[in-house]
Design a protein around this motif. Structure first.
Motif, PDB file in Angstrom:
ATOM      1  N   ASP A 113      51.043   2.227 -22.986  1.00 16.74           N
ATOM      2  CA  ASP A 113      50.672   1.019 -23.720  1.00 16.74           C
ATOM      3  C   ASP A 113      50.614  -0.146 -22.729  1.00 16.74           C
ATOM      4  O   ASP A 113      51.618  -0.774 -22.432  1.00 16.74           O
ATOM      5  CB  ASP A 113      51.718   0.759 -24.807  1.00 16.74           C
ATOM      6  N   LEU A 147      51.827  -3.843 -24.080  1.00 19.36           N
ATOM      7  CA  LEU A 147      53.273  -4.042 -24.172  1.00 19.36           C
ATOM      8  C   LEU A 147      53.869  -4.230 -22.781  1.00 19.36           C
ATOM      9  O   LEU A 147      54.635  -5.175 -22.533  1.00 19.36           O
ATOM     10  CB  LEU A 147      53.926  -2.821 -24.848  1.00 19.36           C
ATOM     11  N   ASN A 154      55.746  -7.321 -20.781  1.00 23.00           N
ATOM     12  CA  ASN A 154      57.023  -7.117 -20.116  1.00 23.00           C
ATOM     13  C   ASN A 154      56.968  -7.579 -18.654  1.00 23.00           C
ATOM     14  O   ASN A 154      57.928  -8.145 -18.120  1.00 23.00           O
ATOM     15  CB  ASN A 154      57.381  -5.620 -20.178  1.00 23.00           C
ATOM     16  N   SER A 160      65.007  -3.793 -22.646  1.00 22.46           N
ATOM     17  CA  SER A 160      64.808  -3.331 -24.030  1.00 22.46           C
ATOM     18  C   SER A 160      63.370  -2.859 -24.213  1.00 22.46           C
ATOM     19  O   SER A 160      63.123  -1.823 -24.847  1.00 22.46           O
ATOM     20  CB  SER A 160      65.090  -4.462 -25.022  1.00 22.46           C
ATOM     21  N   GLY A 161      62.427  -3.613 -23.636  1.00 28.40           N
ATOM     22  CA  GLY A 161      61.025  -3.212 -23.718  1.00 28.40           C
ATOM     23  C   GLY A 161      60.824  -1.848 -23.089  1.00 28.40           C
ATOM     24  O   GLY A 161      60.094  -1.000 -23.615  1.00 28.40           O
ATOM     25  N   GLN A 162      61.531  -1.607 -21.963  1.00 32.12           N
ATOM     26  CA  GLN A 162      61.384  -0.323 -21.289  1.00 32.12           C
ATOM     27  C   GLN A 162      61.949   0.814 -22.157  1.00 32.12           C
ATOM     28  O   GLN A 162      61.327   1.870 -22.281  1.00 32.12           O
ATOM     29  CB  GLN A 162      62.107  -0.382 -19.943  1.00 32.12           C
ATOM     30  N   VAL A 163      63.102   0.548 -22.766  1.00 33.93           N
ATOM     31  CA  VAL A 163      63.699   1.571 -23.638  1.00 33.93           C
ATOM     32  C   VAL A 163      62.750   1.875 -24.802  1.00 33.93           C
ATOM     33  O   VAL A 163      62.501   3.034 -25.140  1.00 33.93           O
ATOM     34  CB  VAL A 163      65.075   1.101 -24.171  1.00 33.93           C
ATOM     35  N   PHE A 164      62.181   0.793 -25.381  1.00 32.65           N
ATOM     36  CA  PHE A 164      61.240   0.964 -26.491  1.00 32.65           C
ATOM     37  C   PHE A 164      60.043   1.815 -26.050  1.00 32.65           C
ATOM     38  O   PHE A 164      59.634   2.755 -26.735  1.00 32.65           O
ATOM     39  CB  PHE A 164      60.781  -0.417 -26.979  1.00 32.65           C
ATOM     40  N   GLU A 165      59.522   1.485 -24.839  1.00 34.39           N
ATOM     41  CA  GLU A 165      58.370   2.222 -24.308  1.00 34.39           C
ATOM     42  C   GLU A 165      58.720   3.700 -24.124  1.00 34.39           C
ATOM     43  O   GLU A 165      57.964   4.594 -24.532  1.00 34.39           O
ATOM     44  CB  GLU A 165      57.931   1.603 -22.979  1.00 34.39           C
ATOM     45  N   ARG A 170      60.955   5.451 -25.608  1.00 34.19           N
ATOM     46  CA  ARG A 170      61.132   6.146 -26.881  1.00 34.19           C
ATOM     47  C   ARG A 170      59.799   6.464 -27.536  1.00 34.19           C
ATOM     48  O   ARG A 170      59.595   7.552 -28.079  1.00 34.19           O
ATOM     49  CB  ARG A 170      61.994   5.305 -27.826  1.00 34.19           C
ATOM     50  N   SER A 171      58.865   5.508 -27.463  1.00 33.33           N
ATOM     51  CA  SER A 171      57.578   5.793 -28.116  1.00 33.33           C
ATOM     52  C   SER A 171      56.808   6.867 -27.343  1.00 33.33           C
ATOM     53  O   SER A 171      56.113   7.685 -27.938  1.00 33.33           O
ATOM     54  CB  SER A 171      56.746   4.518 -28.308  1.00 33.33           C
TER      55      SER A 171
END
Lengths: 541, 197
Positions: free
Chosen positions: B61, B64, B68, B110-115, B117-118
């Protein structure tokens, strides 16, 4: 304390077993610890020589032999040669540049203890099914090796990190802590050797760390970097590994060349020939050394067109090395030579290292390389470089600086016996390996065809001689430490700064800050001669 | 080779003459080794990207992660402003900017963790392919460096509140700045290599 009191004071042992930030204590910690690892590596070598004395499997089975061989290589390289030079550098860089200590004393102590931890972890890996892939740990073998391989990789990361901390410290110390008048062109050549080495450590060691992390991840986390079934690339590992491990050869020889450059002028009573060229050739070797790694991979299936540039860069390395060789010969030419133990070890270094160096040029040539790839020719070549070269230089350095570190003289006769056994032993062990390799004996196997028996028996006999050669050395060290004649500040009449203070040096190295007015080897020049008259008296004066 | 003068003076005199602070120089040498460490990881990633290209990159993505990237750039800017503030003896401003740095660093992580996970939800993991292995290893090591930076910034934040820095003792902030800008630059290279080309 006065100089007299320092020189006769009893040794304070306890500080060597503690966190101590004095660079001289850390230097001795490194020197002694690495020598113990050298003896361990030597025992592993003797186990291999015992197995190889006769064809057939006698003592070790194949898997045990592989583990012994792997750990012999990694102990000798990572726990002996590389860190022993950190020991010399710790002890002598601040003294040689006229500084009080290293730039980061706590980082310095941390680097020693990280090294010690790494060494113990490597020893521990033996008990989990030792690493058995050779010190190169090529994939995919190192992915399927026993658990000890993971621990072994962790130990290399620790030792590499320790080496990095040392390099940062040495560089910063040399740049920012030189005494008044100590310009870069007055630095002793050992210091120049450590500059070249430290730059290589800074640029090459982190890449090995990357490679080891990838291996560990493949082993424990299920990544597929090197798994050809999943599209992974085993050749990638070889590129990463040799990007570090070829420069590592220079990390292991440049400080030794520095020690040799200290010894020749002192015992020839002549200024060194080509001071700047020797200093610059070290830097040239560092830079070129980063561009030659794929000559280890000529048979790995590289694009044939890519092999030629690596052949050329590898051969070019002979030029700066030759500059050093001829400069040393020109230094002793017509000199007033005294054949002390450090001097004969330095002369031995030249003759043994030349054999290792010239066979290196053979090996850079692609056709010859393909012919002897993975044979005993390689083993002979690398041992002439690392044992004949580096270890001779280390012994030369130990004898040369023994009076400074301990305040007492070693025994010359025992030193010469040690040299004789070491020199003959080196030739007897490794020369037959060249022949065996040319005739096609593969390396890294526990058994061999009967036609190689005589050559292997010779090598084993040489190995036994080398093992016994450590006895006069250790006896000499222990007896001289206890009852050696007092050395005085400057037994060799050296002109470099470490000799212009008491032996052993006081806590902050110099009674007062040194002011440097001439070069490190200015024997015979007007200033140099004047300095010589003012030097502190040696023992027996 | 030399006579001896009076009492010992400044140990780092030679560095002073060259205009080099020894602590900063040591930091730069450390950064040089870090460059080579990330160099090895980037080379690994590029090796696979060039020699065994896959379509998995399309799962990424870019929007996103682009946002970041600007968040991390902003945090670097905050460190610059913080250093400028303490050089004018304004510790409260420094604390403010360090606070911003920490918050932005945490948002980035947090953005990296979200990335991560998706991507995992779409089947791209550390073990799924060489792309997954090299992508997650490289970005995770960068994330680890960000995490260390956030912890370092937090420690400096507390020290600032306790009055630990002034215009003459700002070296700790400068060192952190060197590290943080380095981590930022590494990200810009990673972003280019992974998401743009």
């Amino acid at each position: 304390m006065t100089n007299e009191e320092i020189m006769t004071a009893p040794i304070r042992w306890r500080r060597y077993f503690k966190w101590n930030t004095d660079h001289k204590v850390i230097g001795v910690q490194y020197l002694v610890t690495t020598f113990i690892f050298f003896l361990i590596g030597g025992v592993l070598a003797m186990m291999m020589r015992a197995e190889l004395a006769q064809p057939g499997k006698d003592i070790l089975d194949g898997a045990q032999y592989n583990a012994v061989m792997t750990n012999h290589g990694s102990v000798m390289i990572f726990l002996w040669i590389i860190p022993v030079f950190a020991g010399f550098a710790n002890y002598f860089i601040p003294l040689m540049i006229g500084a009080e200590d290293m730039a980061f004393p706590n980082l310095n102590a941390a680097s020693y203890f990280t090294f010690l931890l790494g060494g113990l972890v490597m020893m521990g890996s033996f008990f989990l099914g030792g690493a058995n892939t050779g010190w190169t740990a090529y994939v995919p073998l190192s992915i399927i090796a026993p658990d000890g391989q993971t621990i072994w990789a962790v130990s290399l990361i620790l030792v590499g990190t320790s080496s990095l901390m040392g390099a940062i410290n040495f560089m910063t110390t040399i740049v920012t802590m030189r005494a008044p008048g100590m310009t870069f062109w007055r630095l002793p050549l050992f210091v120049w050797g450590m500059i070249a080495t430290s730059l290589l450590v800074l640029l090459a060691t982190p890449v090995l760390t990357t490679g080891l992390i990838l291996v560990i991840l493949d082993r424990v986390a299920g990544t597929v970097f090197f798994d050809a079934n999943a599209g992974g690339d085993p050749i990638l590992y070889q590129n990463i590994f040799w990007f570090y491990s070829h420069p590592a050869v220079y990390i292991m020889i440049l400080p030794g060349m520095g020690i040799i450059s200290e010894i020749f002028p002192v015992f020839s009573r002549k200024s060194i020939f080509g001071y700047r060229m020797i200093a610059l050739s070290s830097l040239a070797i560092s830079v070129l050394g980063l561009t030659v790694w794929a000559h280890h991979m000529f048979t790995s299936g590289l694009n044939p067109g890519m092999r030629v540039p690596f052949m050329i860069t590898s051969m070019i390395i002979a030029v700066p090395t030759g500059v050093k060789m001829f400069s040393w010969l020109a230094t002793i030419w017509d000199g007033k030579i005294s054949f002390t133990t450090p001097m004969i070890f330095a002369l031995g270094f030249i003759s043994l290292f030349v054999i290792g160096g010239i066979t290196g040029i053979f090996l850079a040539a692609i056709p010859f390389n393909i012919h002897v790839h993975d044979t005993y020719f390689i083993v002979a070549h690398l041992h002439f470089v690392l044992f004949g070269g580096s270890v001779s230089a280390i012994y030369a350095g130990v004898y040369y600086w023994f009076p400074k570190i301990t305040g007492r003289m070693y025994n010359e006769t025992l030193g010469k016996i040690h040299f004789g056994m070491n020199f003959v032993g080196t030739l007897l062990t490794y020369l037959p390996m060249f022949l065996a390799g040319m005739l096609g004996m593969p390396r890294r196997v526990a058994d061999y065809a009967p036609e190689f028996t005589e050559l292997n028996l010779l090598a084993t006999l040489g190995g036994i001689l080398l093992a016994f050669s450590t006895i006069p050395f250790l006896y000499n060290v222990i007896v001289s430490l206890a009852k050696g004649e007092l050395a005085g500040s400057n037994p060799w009449r050296g002109l470099t700064l470490e000799w212009q203070t008491s032996s052993p040096p006081p806590e902050h190295n110099f009674e007062s800050s040194p002011l440097v007015t001439s070069g490190p080897y200015d024997y015979g020049s007007a200033e140099g001669a004047q300095e010589l008259l003012e030097l502190a008296p040696a023992a027996g004066d | 080779m030399g006579s001896q003068t009076s009492a010992l003076k400044d140990h780092f005199r030679a560095g002073g003459e060259l205009g080099i602070n020894h602590i900063k120089l040591g930091m730069w040498f450390f950064i040089a080794s870090e460059v080579m460490f990330f160099g090895g990881l980037i080379a690994t990633f590029l090796n696979f990207k060039i020699n065994s290209p896959t379509l998995e990159g399309e799962l990424l993505d870019v929007t996103l992660v682009g946002i970041n990237t600007f968040i991390l750039l902003g945090s670097s800017f905050a460190v610059v402003l913080g250093l400028d503030a303490i050089r004018q003896d304004k510790p409260r401003q420094l604390a403010f900017y360090l606070g911003i740095t920490i918050v932005l660093g945490v948002i980035f992580l947090s953005g990296q963790v979200f990335e991560f996970r998706s991507l995992a939800a779409e089947g791209l993991t550390l073990t799924s392919s060489v792309f997954g292995s090299s992508f997650f290893t490289m970005t995770s090591f960068h994330g680890l460096h960000v995490l260390i930076g956030v912890l370092w910034a937090s420690r400096n934040f507390i020290k600032t509140l306790r009055g630990g820095y002034s215009s003459s003792t700002s070296i700790g902030i400068e060192l952190f700045g060197i590290y943080w800008h380095f981590v930022d630059i590494v990200w810009i290279i990673l972003f280019t290599v992974i998401y743009l080309i």
